[in-house]
Motif scaffolding. Structure first.
Motif, PDB file in Angstrom:
ATOM      1  N   VAL A 140       0.838  -1.267   0.093  1.00 46.99           N
ATOM      2  CA  VAL A 140      -0.007  -0.043  -0.092  1.00 46.99           C
ATOM      3  C   VAL A 140       1.021   1.220   0.010  1.00 46.99           C
ATOM      4  O   VAL A 140       0.601   2.298  -0.647  1.00 46.99           O
ATOM      5  CB  VAL A 140      -1.059  -0.007   1.254  1.00 46.99           C
ATOM      6  CG1 VAL A 140      -1.721   1.290   1.336  1.00 46.99           C
ATOM      7  CG2 VAL A 140      -1.922  -1.163   1.102  1.00 46.99           C
ATOM      8  N   TRP A 141       2.017   1.220   0.787  1.00 47.03           N
ATOM      9  CA  TRP A 141       2.666   2.355   0.626  1.00 47.03           C
ATOM     10  C   TRP A 141       3.495   2.441  -0.382  1.00 47.03           C
ATOM     11  O   TRP A 141       3.693   3.664  -0.909  1.00 47.03           O
ATOM     12  CB  TRP A 141       3.665   2.239   1.820  1.00 47.03           C
ATOM     13  CG  TRP A 141       3.217   2.908   3.462  1.00 47.03           C
ATOM     14  CD1 TRP A 141       2.799   1.785   4.368  1.00 47.03           C
ATOM     15  CD2 TRP A 141       2.785   4.102   3.695  1.00 47.03           C
ATOM     16  NE1 TRP A 141       2.360   2.487   5.256  1.00 47.03           N
ATOM     17  CE2 TRP A 141       2.243   3.905   5.031  1.00 47.03           C
ATOM     18  CE3 TRP A 141       3.160   5.253   3.122  1.00 47.03           C
ATOM     19  CZ2 TRP A 141       1.900   4.853   5.866  1.00 47.03           C
ATOM     20  CZ3 TRP A 141       2.705   6.340   4.105  1.00 47.03           C
ATOM     21  CH2 TRP A 141       1.860   6.231   5.125  1.00 47.03           C
ATOM     22  N   ASP A 178      -8.368   9.668  -4.456  1.00 47.45           N
ATOM     23  CA  ASP A 178      -7.691   8.323  -4.339  1.00 47.45           C
ATOM     24  C   ASP A 178      -6.662   8.264  -3.559  1.00 47.45           C
ATOM     25  O   ASP A 178      -6.336   7.229  -2.804  1.00 47.45           O
ATOM     26  CB  ASP A 178      -7.266   8.010  -5.814  1.00 47.45           C
ATOM     27  CG  ASP A 178      -8.488   8.099  -6.681  1.00 47.45           C
ATOM     28  OD1 ASP A 178      -9.430   7.663  -6.291  1.00 47.45           O
ATOM     29  OD2 ASP A 178      -8.356   8.026  -8.030  1.00 47.45           O
ATOM     30  N   LYS A 201      -6.001   5.781  -0.360  1.00 47.46           N
ATOM     31  CA  LYS A 201      -4.796   4.933  -0.107  1.00 47.46           C
ATOM     32  C   LYS A 201      -4.073   5.339   1.290  1.00 47.46           C
ATOM     33  O   LYS A 201      -3.646   4.191   1.948  1.00 47.46           O
ATOM     34  CB  LYS A 201      -3.695   4.947  -1.290  1.00 47.46           C
ATOM     35  CG  LYS A 201      -4.507   4.535  -2.669  1.00 47.46           C
ATOM     36  CD  LYS A 201      -4.449   3.163  -2.506  1.00 47.46           C
ATOM     37  CE  LYS A 201      -5.136   2.476  -3.787  1.00 47.46           C
ATOM     38  NZ  LYS A 201      -5.196   1.131  -3.829  1.00 47.46           N
ATOM     39  N   TYR A 202      -4.051   6.319   1.416  1.00 44.13           N
ATOM     40  CA  TYR A 202      -3.337   6.860   2.827  1.00 44.13           C
ATOM     41  C   TYR A 202      -4.057   6.386   3.853  1.00 44.13           C
ATOM     42  O   TYR A 202      -3.404   5.541   4.968  1.00 44.13           O
ATOM     43  CB  TYR A 202      -3.255   8.420   2.866  1.00 44.13           C
ATOM     44  CG  TYR A 202      -2.492   8.909   4.068  1.00 44.13           C
ATOM     45  CD1 TYR A 202      -1.031   8.988   4.145  1.00 44.13           C
ATOM     46  CD2 TYR A 202      -3.059   9.087   5.173  1.00 44.13           C
ATOM     47  CE1 TYR A 202      -0.225   9.433   5.198  1.00 44.13           C
ATOM     48  CE2 TYR A 202      -2.334   9.633   6.351  1.00 44.13           C
ATOM     49  CZ  TYR A 202      -1.040   9.852   6.421  1.00 44.13           C
ATOM     50  OH  TYR A 202      -0.534  10.217   7.406  1.00 44.13           O
ATOM     51  N   GLN A 235      -5.874   3.539   3.912  1.00 46.03           N
ATOM     52  CA  GLN A 235      -5.465   2.217   3.903  1.00 46.03           C
ATOM     53  C   GLN A 235      -4.467   1.869   4.585  1.00 46.03           C
ATOM     54  O   GLN A 235      -4.352   0.884   5.285  1.00 46.03           O
ATOM     55  CB  GLN A 235      -5.759   1.635   2.583  1.00 46.03           C
ATOM     56  CG  GLN A 235      -5.795   0.363   2.353  1.00 46.03           C
ATOM     57  CD  GLN A 235      -5.838  -0.153   0.950  1.00 46.03           C
ATOM     58  OE1 GLN A 235      -6.454   0.708   0.168  1.00 46.03           O
ATOM     59  NE2 GLN A 235      -5.966  -1.579   0.807  1.00 46.03           N
ATOM     60  N   GLU A 279       2.419   1.654  -3.402  1.00 45.15           N
ATOM     61  CA  GLU A 279       1.202   2.245  -4.330  1.00 45.15           C
ATOM     62  C   GLU A 279       1.044   3.638  -4.111  1.00 45.15           C
ATOM     63  O   GLU A 279       0.898   4.259  -4.954  1.00 45.15           O
ATOM     64  CB  GLU A 279       0.038   1.347  -4.045  1.00 45.15           C
ATOM     65  CG  GLU A 279      -0.966   1.890  -5.275  1.00 45.15           C
ATOM     66  CD  GLU A 279      -2.283   0.906  -5.077  1.00 45.15           C
ATOM     67  OE1 GLU A 279      -2.959   1.236  -5.987  1.00 45.15           O
ATOM     68  OE2 GLU A 279      -2.256   0.215  -4.397  1.00 45.15           O
ATOM     69  N   LEU A 280       1.105   3.870  -2.935  1.00 42.60           N
ATOM     70  CA  LEU A 280       0.929   5.597  -2.574  1.00 42.60           C
ATOM     71  C   LEU A 280       1.899   6.246  -3.045  1.00 42.60           C
ATOM     72  O   LEU A 280       1.686   7.538  -3.669  1.00 42.60           O
ATOM     73  CB  LEU A 280       0.693   5.624  -1.026  1.00 42.60           C
ATOM     74  CG  LEU A 280       0.270   7.116  -0.419  1.00 42.60           C
ATOM     75  CD1 LEU A 280      -0.922   7.645  -1.097  1.00 42.60           C
ATOM     76  CD2 LEU A 280       0.598   6.956   1.140  1.00 42.60           C
TER      77      LEU A 280
END
Length: 819
Positions: free
Chosen positions: A756-757, A793, A797-798, A800, A759-760
């Motif tokens: 996730v990080w 978006d 994500k942040y 998440q 992708e962020l």
């Protein structure tokens, strides 16, 4: 000895009978009445009641009361023609009095004497007493000729203005001219001019006398401008009697001679030798146009026998612009009466449908015209657009097309035309009470077009201010009268009437959605029958209201789908539905169960529509057909849309975008501070919900504190997100803890957090490392909307990533970061 009488009225219609004057009882020689007997009593002359009533009847013909005139005419006819004591002497005296009375300007003398003359001639010819009357009047001076020529000679002699001795006054000459006109109309309506058969001698006599009457009317036509319309009406009345007369062959022969030999050369063709129809029509006045249309509308199969210019269509789509100025000039006629030409235009475009009993004659718009086969609806539309819209209302004045100004007289004529075309009963000068039936599509499309309704009704009724300092529009009473007449013309509740009422109501709402509120009338509600207590509640009424509510819903959705249109229109349709529902709730009928069920269903349907449109955005609603595809749910990139019917200012949108980040970070910071207030203070890392400011980081760090190798500086997160040295080190840079000993069960959660990080970080790389790019003043609205979508978006994500780290935080022991 005889006593004198009081003079009643003018002396023009009074005549002596055998040297005796009309005498009143109980009057003295000097005109003063006295109840006391005189010293020398003289025997008073007593008159027979029958004789008195006969003489009084001529004065009764001048009364303004139609009933009194009718009774006076009956008395006169009974005494001289129909009664047992009838004689030629009284009949000749009556004819002389009637002809002289035509020239009297007192009260209603012309109308009464002309109508009595019509009945007198009809009775005298049917009873074959005209020869005795003629011998009594001429005596030894009798000349050769027929009774028809005798009547015309006496009429011309009685109405000749040259018999006035001395200096002539304008009013006296005018009285004689109108007397001749009324006398000719009386002779025509008596029916004595129609031929009895195909006898050559009889036909030649009829043609000669009728031609003489038409020439007299043509002379009156060119005598004065104000005499043109009544003279034209007289010619049309004469022609109509032969069009509807019998025997048909004899009447046709007379008509061909009158039209081709007298009417066309002496009335319709001012200049001989002219062969251009356009030039002729441009020079025509309104009376000539009306007479030409009247002849062509009644010609039928005989139209090919007409000579120029009647051999070509006078009224067509091409010729309407040529005669538009002449038609517009008829606004000088005193309203609400319309000029003779408009009655002939309706006869040209419409055909008689039926006539039930004493009701009005109904005229249906015909498909094609008789002369050129042109479409009647196209000609009618051209008349409305050219004459009513441009000439009378001056709608296109702003475009500089040279149209005239819309005066009060022109607007009043336009109101009368619209009222007539909408089906209101009017008095036609040709066929009496009439009603025009135009199709609903034509009424909604061009007769009650939005521009016409605004200029005639909205602007007229709403003109002026509410205070008393400024008065209302001069035509406001006439406009309100037209609206009332249109509403009351369709009182019955049948299928045809329901469709017409719905059409008119829709036309008013399309022009002005708040028509009743602005004009302070109940026109739309009256059309629907919602404000009438005596309205019959049947299936047609229920269908009318249901179709009306469906129309409002469609217009509301259409207004919402149109992004260029103001939301005031959509709100107006909502108000119209709400007002209609309030009226529906008050409806009461004899069939209580049926009415209650319909009311419940209708009101519930409107309430459900209000609920649906209130919670959903209707701007993208489209009437799609076919099977819908199931697409994956996507987030609306345009963000939250303002509620339907609410206008959002651009400045408000921009301010909301600028403050969006500040409010979001503040909310997160307050929540995080409240949750961690009881924990031991420590240096914040990116694992926390909100990154600290640079001053906070410096104040919390100790001299012996050494940041871990995996620590990433988040102090500058407001301007720039965390960055990495290279793509290979992206995952390591975003690891929350590099040296956390975790069980095998937590490996999947650690991997999820790292992904996730990562992708962020990739998303921040694509966005250009700028958190506040959406508030830039240099961006367009489309770019700002796209930036806001990216922002949402990234925020998701942040959150998440923070949630994933919090789950790991509960399972792992806190690690002290030291230097």
């Amino acid at each position: 000895k005889t006593s004198s009488m009081d003079e009643v009225g003018s002396s023009e219609s009074e005549m002596e009978v055998d040297g005796e004057e009309k005498m009143e009882m109980n009057e003295t020689d000097d005109g003063n009445s006295s109840d006391e007997p005189s010293e020398i009593e003289e025997p008073a002359t007593r008159f027979d009641p029958k004789e008195n009533s006969f003489l009084d009847s001529f004065y009764g013909l001048s009364s303004e009361d139609p009933r009194e005139r009718s009774n006076a005419a009956k008395t006169m006819l009974h005494q001289c023609l129909l009664g047992p004591d009838a004689n030629s002497k009284d009949a000749s005296y009556a004819l002389r009095r009637l002809l002289n009375g035509l020239c009297s300007g007192r009260a209603a003398a012309r109308q009464g004497n002309a109508s009595a003359l019509t009945s007198f001639l009809k009775a005298s010819f049917q009873l074959e007493k005209i020869e005795g009357i003629r011998n009594e009047m001429e005596g030894d001076d009798a000349t050769d000729g027929t009774p028809l020529s005798f009547i015309r000679a006496k009429l011309l002699a009685a109405t000749d203005p040259n018999q006035i001795s001395g200096k002539k006054k304008g009013s006296e000459e005018r009285d004689y001219q109108f007397g001749r006109l009324f006398g000719i109309l009386g002779v025509i309506r008596s029916g004595i001019l129609l031929p009895d058969g195909d006898d050559d001698n009889n036909m030649s006599n009829v043609v000669e006398v009728v031609s003489g009457y038409v020439e007299d009317l043509a002379e009156l036509f060119w005598l004065k401008r104000w005499m043109r319309e009544p003279a034209t009406h007289g010619i049309a009345t004469l022609l109509k009697s032969f069009y509807q007369g019998s025997p048909e062959d004899a009447c046709t022969q007379v008509l061909d001679h009158i039209v081709n030999k007298i009417v066309i050369p002496k009335v319709l063709l001012k200049e001989e030798g002219e062969r251009s129809l356009d030039v002729v029509l441009e020079s025509y006045c309104a009376e000539q146009i009306g007479l030409a249309c009247f002849i062509q509308s009644h010609a039928g199969p005989r139209g090919d026998k007409l000579s120029f210019p009647l051999n070509e269509s006078v009224l067509s789509v091409e010729t309407v612009p040529l005669i538009s100025n002449a038609l517009a000039e008829t606004s000088v006629v005193v309203q609400p009466r319309m000029h003779f030409v408009w009655d002939t235009l309706w006869c040209y475009l419409f055909e008689m449908k039926d006539k039930e009993g004493d009701k009005e004659t109904q005229w249906k718009l015909q498909e094609t015209c008789a002369i050129n086969g042109g479409k009647a609806v196209a000609i009618l539309e051209q008349i409305v657009q050219t004459v009513v819209v441009k000439k009378l209302l001056g709608v296109d004045n702003e475009k500089g097309d040279g149209t005239s100004k819309a005066t009060h007289e022109r607007r009043s004529l336009a109101l009368c035309i619209v009222k007539t075309l909408c089906g209101v009963v009017f008095a036609s000068s040709i066929c009496g009470p009439s009603k025009l039936l135009v199709d609903n599509e034509s009424i909604e499309r061009f007769i009650l077009a939005p521009s016409i309704i605004r200029r005639l009704f909205v602007d007229t009724i709403c003109a002026g201010k509410q205070n008393k300092s400024q008065s209302s529009h001069l035509l406001k009473p006439l406009a309100l009268e037209v609206l009332t007449a249109m509403s009351s013309s369709y009182s019955t509740a049948d299928a045809t009437t329901a469709e017409r009422r719905l059409t008119i109501a829709k036309a008013f709402l399309k022009a002005e959605v708040r028509f009743d509120a602005r004009t302070k009338t109940s026109t739309v509600e009256d059309m629907l029958g919602l404000s009438l207590a005596e309205e019959e509640q049947n299936e047609h009424f229920f269908a009318l209201v249901d179709h009306y509510l469906r129309f409002l819903k469609e217009q509301f959705l259409s207004a919402c789908a149109d992004k260029d249109e103001s939301t005031a229109g959509a709100t107006g349709f909502v108000e119209a539905m709400y007002s209609a529902v309030k009226r529906i709730i008050r409806v009461e009928g004899e069939k209580k169960a049926e009415v209650a069920s319909w009311k419940k269903t209708t009101v519930r349907g409107v309430v459900n529509f209000f609920m649906a449109s209130a919670f959903f955005d209707c701007t993208d609603v489209k009437d799609t057909k076919g099977k819908k595809k199931k697409n994956k749910k996507k987030k609306n990139k345009q963000g939250r849309v303002a509620p339907t019917g609410v206008t959002v200012d651009d400045d408000q949108v921009e301010a909301r975008r600028k403050n969006r980040f500040g409010r979001w970070w503040k909310k997160k910071f307050q929540k995080d501070t409240k949750q961690r207030s009881k924990s031991v203070p420590r240096t914040r890392t990116r694992n926390d919900t909100i990154p600290p400011s640079p001053s906070t980081v410096r104040s919390q760090m100790q001299d012996d504190d050494v940041p871990s190798a995996d620590y990433v500086d988040m102090t500058n997160v407001y301007n720039e997100p965390p960055t990495v040295a290279s793509d290979t080190q992206s995952a390591a840079s975003f690891q929350p803890r590099a040296k956390v000993e975790s069980d095998s069960d937590d490996s999947e959660e650690e991997e999820e957090s790292v992904n996730v990080w990562k992708e962020l970080n990739d998303m921040w790389e694509e966005s250009g490392h700028d958190l506040v790019r959406v508030v830039s003043d240099n961006l367009s609205v489309t770019e700002q909307q796209a930036a806001m979508a990216e922002e949402e978006d990234i925020m998701a994500k942040y959150e998440q990533a923070v949630a994933a780290e919090e789950r790991l935080e509960h399972k792992s022991a806190p690690v002290e970061l030291t230097v």
